[in-house]
Motif scaffolding. Structure first.
Motif, mmCIF file in Angstrom:
data_model
loop_
_atom_site.group_PDB
_atom_site.id
_atom_site.type_symbol
_atom_site.label_atom_id
_atom_site.label_comp_id
_atom_site.label_asym_id
_atom_site.label_seq_id
_atom_site.Cartn_x
_atom_site.Cartn_y
_atom_site.Cartn_z
ATOM 1 N N THR A 1 -0.299 4.277 -1.070
ATOM 2 C CA THR A 1 -1.435 5.493 -1.200
ATOM 3 C C THR A 1 -1.148 6.444 0.082
ATOM 4 O O THR A 1 -0.809 5.993 1.155
ATOM 5 C CB THR A 1 -2.732 4.922 -0.902
ATOM 6 O OG1 THR A 1 -3.024 4.115 0.054
ATOM 7 C CG2 THR A 1 -3.071 3.766 -1.900
ATOM 8 N N ARG B 1 -11.621 4.481 -5.755
ATOM 9 C CA ARG B 1 -12.617 5.037 -4.719
ATOM 10 C C ARG B 1 -12.940 6.546 -5.197
ATOM 11 O O ARG B 1 -13.811 6.971 -4.691
ATOM 12 C CB ARG B 1 -12.131 4.911 -3.585
ATOM 13 C CG ARG B 1 -10.925 5.935 -2.847
ATOM 14 C CD ARG B 1 -10.666 6.005 -1.436
ATOM 15 N NE ARG B 1 -9.463 7.071 -1.300
ATOM 16 C CZ ARG B 1 -9.150 7.211 -0.205
ATOM 17 N NH1 ARG B 1 -9.797 6.789 1.050
ATOM 18 N NH2 ARG B 1 -8.246 8.185 0.075
ATOM 19 N N ARG C 1 -6.105 3.650 -6.349
ATOM 20 C CA ARG C 1 -7.089 4.295 -5.376
ATOM 21 C C ARG C 1 -8.025 5.462 -5.616
ATOM 22 O O ARG C 1 -9.081 5.618 -5.783
ATOM 23 C CB ARG C 1 -6.470 4.172 -4.050
ATOM 24 C CG ARG C 1 -7.543 4.430 -2.892
ATOM 25 C CD ARG C 1 -6.965 4.676 -1.436
ATOM 26 N NE ARG C 1 -6.137 6.104 -1.458
ATOM 27 C CZ ARG C 1 -5.695 6.460 -0.282
ATOM 28 N NH1 ARG C 1 -5.907 5.837 0.828
ATOM 29 N NH2 ARG C 1 -5.039 7.600 -0.331
ATOM 30 N N CYS D 1 -10.917 -1.357 -7.418
ATOM 31 C CA CYS D 1 -9.955 -0.442 -6.349
ATOM 32 C C CYS D 1 -10.442 0.831 -6.210
ATOM 33 O O CYS D 1 -9.984 1.643 -5.321
ATOM 34 C CB CYS D 1 -8.580 -0.749 -6.873
ATOM 35 S SG CYS D 1 -7.974 -2.291 -6.836
ATOM 36 N N ASP E 1 0.878 -1.190 -0.043
ATOM 37 C CA ASP E 1 0.093 -0.261 -0.082
ATOM 38 C C ASP E 1 0.872 1.400 0.130
ATOM 39 O O ASP E 1 1.603 1.610 1.059
ATOM 40 C CB ASP E 1 -0.862 0.099 1.204
ATOM 41 C CG ASP E 1 -1.893 1.253 1.064
ATOM 42 O OD1 ASP E 1 -1.716 2.126 0.523
ATOM 43 O OD2 ASP E 1 -2.871 0.994 2.028
ATOM 44 N N ARG F 1 -0.965 -0.861 -4.319
ATOM 45 C CA ARG F 1 -1.799 0.204 -4.251
ATOM 46 C C ARG F 1 -1.204 1.593 -4.341
ATOM 47 O O ARG F 1 -0.318 1.848 -3.603
ATOM 48 C CB ARG F 1 -2.654 0.032 -3.001
ATOM 49 C CG ARG F 1 -3.542 -1.259 -3.054
ATOM 50 C CD ARG F 1 -4.263 -1.438 -1.812
ATOM 51 N NE ARG F 1 -4.960 -2.745 -1.909
ATOM 52 C CZ ARG F 1 -5.632 -3.187 -0.670
ATOM 53 N NH1 ARG F 1 -5.680 -2.714 0.212
ATOM 54 N NH2 ARG F 1 -5.989 -4.332 -0.749
#
Length: 446
Positions: free
Chosen positions: A73, A176, A151, A174, A71, A121
């Motif tokens: 992000t 959002r 994301r 994935c 991750d 991500r």
């Protein structure tokens, strides 16, 4: 760092790696990562994925516990306090994309078991300059053990066809947020893009700008495009934030919000030329009682809009955390009339009033009444009209933003406000005129 990869959990956050090593408690990376550190993490993981298990260490790496998600992000925001020694949001995207392309181009097949794929991500920022290599990175990752998973996508000044091409490459499970800025699509362009956005059923945030046709030449095509746009908006099931800045929505807010399947928690309608009926509809709608963030900047709230605006505040008072009213032509009279309902917003943390023609007397009254709002932390207020020389009345927002102020008068204003904050036990609340030094609260951080 090599040993750390042997014991990585199934899911790892890059932000965790920025803290300390689990083995020696030494800081691994600086708090705000550089391009080199970002590349090192991806290249290190790539090397680890393609190292035969017999060479990885004294004990084979158990595939059951191999790293599955990295991750990366939320590493940086786009604030004005960016450290020149660290990455901008554009550099972050470029570093991830170019490194993934390089590892894919240089990858050779190893004998034995194929590496366990790792989902990387990321938040992606793209403009005309970065579009080509970002598209290539997304294409390459489809067949790579490092699979890019976006994301949040932010596209600035990107042609319509390029925007569509990127959306087609993103994983629908994935994404959002989609944020399209400075694209000036209009209804015609948006009607092409919106069905590609609507396929992302988990999308929680949609940020669009300049959604309007040519108001000088209304046409049947324009109305058809708007109806099609509304129909596509009705496909979203998880949408919680909608931003429609600088879109011509006069008298049409009911059509837009009425199509949504679930109530919004964040609504930004800056410079949308809202009419009283728009505000009345919003106050009565299911959205009002769920709103955490509301931005009405650039809409005139001084005349017939004031009463429905107050009704909207009343409806949202229990949930509202962030209220932005920049350049709403609110003078002392309108502000004082709104204070009773404004102070009922007991959970309010942020109030933005920059660019409104308020006097020092009005600001002091606001400060005294806001003592009841225990959660309030930031008030961005205008330079009081007392600090200008020869203002026309009522002063246009452009004059308030561009005219020079009397620095000595304003210094006295700041000192008096500070003393009032101290006397009321509210020294922790920031009262400032700096609209650029404070980042607007992101919906996902509320």
């Amino acid at each position: 760092m090599t040993g750390a990869w042997l014991v990585c959990p199934v899911t790892a956050s890059f932000q965790q790696l920025l803290q300390e090593c689990a083995h020696c408690s030494r800081a691994l990376l600086q708090e705000r990562p550089s391009t080199e550190s970002m590349q090192a993490v991806i290249l290190g993981l790539t090397a680890r994925l393609h190292t035969p298990e017999t060479e990885a260490g004294t004990q084979p790496l158990c595939r059951k516990h191999a790293l599955r998600v990295l991750d990366m992000t939320g590493l940086l925001d786009d604030g004005v306090e960016q450290d020149p020694g660290t990455m901008s949001m554009w550099d972050c995207t470029a570093a991830v994309a170019r490194t993934c392309i390089a590892q894919q181009q240089g990858r050779t097949a190893e004998p034995g078991l194929a590496p366990v794929p790792v989902e990387v991500r990321v938040d992606l920022r793209v403009n005309r300059a970065s579009y080509a290599f970002l598209r290539e990175a997304l294409r390459s990752s489809a067949g790579s053990p490092l699979r890019l998973c976006c994301r949040d996508l932010r596209a600035e000044d990107l042609p319509m066809r390029n925007t569509v091409a990127l959306l087609q490459l993103l994983d629908a499970g994935c994404l959002r947020r989609v944020d399209l800025r400075f694209n000036n699509l209009g209804l015609r362009g948006l009607s092409v893009i919106i069905p590609h956005v609507a396929r992302f059923q988990h999308l929680a945030s949609l940020r669009l700008h300049y959604v309007h046709g040519d108001s000088r030449q209304p046409s049947v095509d324009g109305e058809d495009n708007f109806r099609y746009f509304l129909a596509q908006m009705g496909r979203f099931t998880c949408l919680r934030e909608l931003s429609m800045g600088s879109s011509l929505l006069s008298g049409r807010l009911d059509q837009l919000l009425g199509t949504l399947q679930s109530p919004l928690e964040s609504l930004e309608l800056a410079f949308c030329a809202l009419l009283p009926e728009d505000l009345r509809f919003l106050a009565r709608s299911p959205h009002a009682v769920h709103l955490k963030k509301l931005d009405l900047s650039g809409n005139d709230l001084s005349g017939s809009q004031l009463e429905p605006f107050q009704g909207l505040l009343q409806a949202a008072a229990a949930t509202l955390l962030h209220l932005e009213l920049t350049e709403c032509q609110l003078a002392d009279t309108q502000l004082l009339a709104s204070l009773p309902v404004l102070t009922r917003c007991a959970s309010l943390r942020y109030l933005g009033l920059y660019g409104n023609p308020l006097s020092m007397a009005g600001l002091k009254e606001l400060l005294r009444d806001s003592v009841a709002q225990a959660e309030l932390r930031t008030v961005v207020h205008p330079f009081p009209v007392d600090c200008y020389e020869g203002l026309p009345w009522p002063p246009p927002a452009s004059v308030l933003l561009e005219a020079s102020i009397n620095e000595e008068k304003f210094a006295r204003v700041e000192a008096e406000l500070h003393q009032l904050l101290l006397a009321s036990g509210r020294a922790h609340v920031l009262w400032t005129t700096d609209i650029y030094g404070r980042l607007a609260a992101d919906y996902f951080s509320l």
